[in-house]
Design an enzyme around this catalytic site. Structure first.
Site, mmCIF file in Angstrom:
data_model
loop_
_atom_site.group_PDB
_atom_site.id
_atom_site.type_symbol
_atom_site.label_atom_id
_atom_site.label_comp_id
_atom_site.label_asym_id
_atom_site.label_seq_id
_atom_site.Cartn_x
_atom_site.Cartn_y
_atom_site.Cartn_z
ATOM 1 N N GLU A 104 0.727 -1.098 0.210
ATOM 2 C CA GLU A 104 0.013 0.091 0.117
ATOM 3 C C GLU A 104 0.816 1.209 0.026
ATOM 4 O O GLU A 104 1.966 1.308 0.651
ATOM 5 C CB GLU A 104 -1.043 0.126 1.098
ATOM 6 C CG GLU A 104 -0.018 0.035 2.622
ATOM 7 C CD GLU A 104 -1.187 0.004 3.608
ATOM 8 O OE1 GLU A 104 -0.830 0.276 4.740
ATOM 9 O OE2 GLU A 104 -2.430 -0.326 3.504
ATOM 10 N N CYS A 142 3.330 8.651 0.998
ATOM 11 C CA CYS A 142 3.540 7.894 2.155
ATOM 12 C C CYS A 142 3.857 6.303 1.628
ATOM 13 O O CYS A 142 2.911 5.850 1.356
ATOM 14 C CB CYS A 142 2.446 8.019 3.495
ATOM 15 S SG CYS A 142 2.945 6.791 4.978
ATOM 16 N N CYS A 180 5.482 -6.341 7.801
ATOM 17 C CA CYS A 180 6.446 -5.633 8.460
ATOM 18 C C CYS A 180 6.787 -6.844 9.644
ATOM 19 O O CYS A 180 5.802 -7.471 10.255
ATOM 20 C CB CYS A 180 5.787 -4.611 9.466
ATOM 21 S SG CYS A 180 7.053 -3.945 10.361
ATOM 22 N N CYS A 193 4.797 -4.493 16.160
ATOM 23 C CA CYS A 193 4.445 -3.199 17.226
ATOM 24 C C CYS A 193 2.959 -3.737 17.573
ATOM 25 O O CYS A 193 2.067 -3.874 16.612
ATOM 26 C CB CYS A 193 4.580 -1.900 16.739
ATOM 27 S SG CYS A 193 6.269 -1.347 16.263
ATOM 28 N N CYS A 232 -0.052 -1.749 15.832
ATOM 29 C CA CYS A 232 -0.104 -1.631 14.368
ATOM 30 C C CYS A 232 -0.602 -2.918 13.779
ATOM 31 O O CYS A 232 -0.070 -4.043 13.827
ATOM 32 C CB CYS A 232 1.242 -1.383 13.900
ATOM 33 S SG CYS A 232 1.624 -1.090 12.072
ATOM 34 N N HIS A 288 7.040 6.146 21.445
ATOM 35 C CA HIS A 288 5.836 5.766 21.918
ATOM 36 C C HIS A 288 5.727 5.539 23.414
ATOM 37 O O HIS A 288 4.768 4.985 24.039
ATOM 38 C CB HIS A 288 5.320 4.325 21.284
ATOM 39 C CG HIS A 288 5.308 4.352 19.823
ATOM 40 N ND1 HIS A 288 4.802 5.597 19.148
ATOM 41 C CD2 HIS A 288 5.742 3.678 18.598
ATOM 42 C CE1 HIS A 288 4.806 5.614 17.815
ATOM 43 N NE2 HIS A 288 5.456 4.259 17.704
ATOM 44 N N CYS A 308 -4.244 2.314 10.646
ATOM 45 C CA CYS A 308 -3.097 2.053 9.750
ATOM 46 C C CYS A 308 -3.025 0.615 9.602
ATOM 47 O O CYS A 308 -3.156 -0.295 10.293
ATOM 48 C CB CYS A 308 -1.832 2.436 10.393
ATOM 49 S SG CYS A 308 -0.171 2.030 9.681
#
Length: 415
Positions: A137, A155, A162, A166, A169, A264, A383
């Site tokens: 994406e 972006c 990934c 995290c 996410c 974070h 996201c």
């Protein structure tokens, strides 16, 4: 990796207004069954791609095919200015040269748009179908400033999925497939320009994946975007949640781009619960590398901070964060990102009052802070949601079934 878009947080920025509704457009519903892993790898390694080559490289390529060097300049113009996708559409070139390129295994290196989703605020998310049928994406964010000029930010993703997982996410929850190649990063920017019919002004490496785990290709793509697509280095941001030794490597290249580090949490113990990879990269080590990065490049580091209700969003957390930043330097900027809830997550978005209190506490401690403007929230955005629909399950092979799923997919924009 969470698409933490610093450039959307300017307080005076306002979204360009498109039609007041969310629109989903399917570009293709053809079968997208995945090839065996070995054949995908062979296909990727054998393909020769024009996109990503410099003008000098393309001139040499023309000479290698017994053409005059100006044919290389024509190739350069067709790829980067005209954005032509197929070699046979290079009608300015001799038919024989086009045939020779294809017979030698050369491709432009542009992927088809599998799906496009447009939010009411003008943000557009694209799914690109790569050569091995993986989906990535990329997001285009148009923002109009108080002077009426429009900034278009791309972006971009650096990996398929990934591996860092995290906890907040959705992209990480979907797993990891592979790193992107140089042209697969660059083409995302060209795709955004084609959709918006205007030049991209800013690029942020904040989409799917951890850029520092694919640093070689990211740096190659960064160079191409700067020199060939002609986007200024200061208009680009590379984001990381922190990978040992990579910030030092990035600093050695002395880029003029911004480094955005996803913190974070203000302390190691809390950070480990939010970012599992923090266990192998202690907070003090990360902050030391950020301090050295500033010394090496003279470029300010921006810190991204996703606010999770009841987890890391209290005034005490803000005071502790300010203390951490003052300990390791000065001039830091914090970009606050109120969490957008995602399916299957236990986290919640904090109330605006809590967000403002956190920001006020940082400002009282003389820390520059901005609160990111959420984009695509009207489309139930979070996201990685859109990409995550495909990530850990085989792609649908029945076109009718695929067609029936398209209207149900959410826009995944946290930029």
């Amino acid at each position: 990796m969470l698409a933490l878009l610093q450039h959307c947080s300017m307080p005076l920025a306002r979204a360009v207004r498109p039609p007041p509704h969310t629109h989903v457009r399917a570009y293709s519903t053809a079968a997208i069954g995945l090839a065996p892993s070995s054949s995908r790898t062979n296909s990727l390694s054998q393909s020769q791609v024009l996109l990503g080559l410099s003008e000098k490289d393309l001139q040499q390529l023309a000479l290698d095919f017994s053409q005059q060097s100006f044919r290389g300049k024509q190739l350069y113009h067709l790829i980067y200015k005209r954005k032509v996708r197929e070699i046979q559409d290079f009608i300015q070139l001799p038919q024989g040269f086009r045939n020779d390129l294809e017979e030698a295994g050369w491709k432009v290196g542009r992927s088809p748009i599998f799906q496009s989703v447009t939010a009411a605020d003008g943000t557009v998310k694209l799914l690109l179908k790569l050569e091995d049928n993986r989906l990535i994406e990329t997001v285009g964010i148009p923002v109009e400033d108080d002077k009426g000029s429009v900034r278009l930010t791309a972006c971009v993703s650096s990996q398929v999925g990934c591996p860092l997982r995290c906890s907040f996410c959705a992209t990480g929850k979907g797993g990891f497939s592979r790193n992107l190649r140089r042209h697969e990063i660059v083409e995302q920017v060209l795709a955004i320009e084609e959709v918006f019919k205007r030049r991209v002004t800013n690029v942020v490496f904040m989409g799917m994946g951890e850029p520092m785990l694919n640093l070689k290709a990211v740096l190659e793509a960064h160079h191409c975007l700067n020199k060939d697509v002609q986007i200024g280095q200061r208009m680009m941001t590379i984001s990381t949640v922190g990978v040992p030794n990579t910030i030092k490597k990035l600093a050695s290249h002395k880029l003029q781009s911004t480094l955005a580090v996803s913190l974070h949490a203000p302390n190691q113990k809390l950070r480990e619960t939010i970012v599992p990879s923090a266990k192998s990269y202690p907070l003090d080590a990360l902050m030391r590398d950020c301090k050295e990065y500033f010394r090496e490049t003279n470029r300010r580091v921006s810190f991204e901070y996703a606010l999770l209700a009841g987890i890391n969003d209290t005034v005490d957390h803000a005071v502790e964060l300010a203390g951490l930043l003052h300990k390791w330097g000065h001039g830091y900027h914090v970009n606050l990102i109120p969490f957008n809830p995602i399916e299957g997550s236990e986290y919640k978005r904090p109330y605006k009052k809590a967000v403002q209190a956190f920001a006020d506490a940082l400002e009282s401690s003389k820390i520059t802070v901005s609160v990111r403007q959420t984009r695509g929230l009207d489309a139930n955005a979070a996201c990685g949601q859109l990409r995550n629909k495909f990530q850990k399950t085989p792609l649908v092979t029945d076109s009718d079934n695929m067609e029936s799923q398209l209207p149900n997919m959410d826009l995944a924009v946290n930029c």
